[in-house]
Design a protein around this motif. Structure first.
Motif, PDB file in Angstrom:
ATOM      1  N   PRO A  17       0.802  -1.220   0.000  1.00 32.62           N
ATOM      2  CA  PRO A  17       0.000   0.000   0.000  1.00 32.62           C
ATOM      3  C   PRO A  17       0.839   1.277   0.000  1.00 32.62           C
ATOM      4  N   ARG A  19       1.207   3.833  -2.639  1.00 32.39           N
ATOM      5  CA  ARG A  19       1.258   4.540  -3.929  1.00 32.39           C
ATOM      6  C   ARG A  19      -0.159   4.855  -4.395  1.00 32.39           C
ATOM      7  N   THR A  20      -0.981   3.822  -4.456  1.00 34.40           N
ATOM      8  CA  THR A  20      -2.393   3.976  -4.798  1.00 34.40           C
ATOM      9  C   THR A  20      -3.194   3.036  -3.912  1.00 34.40           C
ATOM     10  N   PRO A  21      -4.462   3.329  -3.681  1.00 37.28           N
ATOM     11  CA  PRO A  21      -5.281   2.418  -2.877  1.00 37.28           C
ATOM     12  C   PRO A  21      -5.330   1.029  -3.518  1.00 37.28           C
ATOM     13  N   HIS A  23      -2.847  -1.047  -3.976  1.00 35.02           N
ATOM     14  CA  HIS A  23      -1.651  -1.426  -4.748  1.00 35.02           C
ATOM     15  C   HIS A  23      -1.109  -2.772  -4.290  1.00 35.02           C
ATOM     16  N   ASP A  40       4.633   0.502  -8.932  1.00 29.35           N
ATOM     17  CA  ASP A  40       4.971   1.875  -8.557  1.00 29.35           C
ATOM     18  C   ASP A  40       5.436   2.035  -7.119  1.00 29.35           C
ATOM     19  N   TYR A  57       3.350  11.747  -6.475  1.00 28.71           N
ATOM     20  CA  TYR A  57       1.952  11.348  -6.646  1.00 28.71           C
ATOM     21  C   TYR A  57       1.525  10.180  -5.766  1.00 28.71           C
ATOM     22  N   GLU A  58       2.157   9.990  -4.642  1.00 32.41           N
ATOM     23  CA  GLU A  58       1.744   8.924  -3.729  1.00 32.41           C
ATOM     24  C   GLU A  58       0.445   9.318  -3.030  1.00 32.41           C
ATOM     25  N   ALA A  59      -0.504   8.403  -3.023  1.00 35.32           N
ATOM     26  CA  ALA A  59      -1.781   8.677  -2.378  1.00 35.32           C
ATOM     27  C   ALA A  59      -1.621   8.804  -0.862  1.00 35.32           C
ATOM     28  N   GLU A  60      -0.777   7.958  -0.275  1.00 35.68           N
ATOM     29  CA  GLU A  60      -0.510   7.970   1.161  1.00 35.68           C
ATOM     30  C   GLU A  60       1.001   7.911   1.365  1.00 35.68           C
ATOM     31  N   ALA A  64       3.402   4.610   1.993  1.00 37.24           N
ATOM     32  CA  ALA A  64       4.303   4.199   0.913  1.00 37.24           C
ATOM     33  C   ALA A  64       5.739   4.090   1.428  1.00 37.24           C
TER      34      ALA A  64
END
Length: 86
Positions: A17, A19-21, A23, A40, A57-60, A64
Motif C-alpha cells: 500500500p 502509492r495507490t489504494p 496497490h 509503482d 503522486y503517492e496517495a498515502e 508508501a
C-alpha cells in the motif's frame, strides 16, 4: 495474499500500500532468488538505497515509505510461499 504454486516455485501477490489504494506487487519465487515486481512502489533506483525518498503522486506518502522500508530489509512485506502440490 494470493499464491499460485508452479513447477517447484510460486507466484504471489502481496499488498504494497501507499502509492495507490489497493496497490499490490508480484513475487515470483522459483529459484535461488525471488524476483519482486514492485510496480509503482519503487519509481526510482534511489529508493532502493533510501526508502524515505518519496514520489510526488503517492496517495498515502507515509504508508508508501513504510512499505519501501519493509521491502528494503529483505523480503519484509512478502508472506511465505505455500508448498507446491505434489
Amino acid at each position: 495474499m494470493h499464491a499460485a504454486p508452479g513447477r517447484g516455485g510460486c507466484v504471489r501477490v502481496v499488498p504494497t500500500p501507499g502509492r495507490t489504494p489497493g496497490h499490490q506487487s508480484v513475487v515470483v519465487d522459483g529459484g535461488r532468488d525471488p524476483v519482486i515486481v514492485t510496480g509503482d512502489v519503487l519509481v526510482h533506483a534511489v529508493q532502493l538505497v533510501d526508502p524515505d525518498v518519496g514520489y510526488r503522486y503517492e496517495a498515502e506518502p507515509e504508508v508508501a515509505r513504510e512499505t519501501r522500508r519493509r521491502g528494503s530489509t529483505g523480503l519484509g512485506p512478502v508472506a511465505p510461499c505455500w508448498p507446491p502440490h505434489t
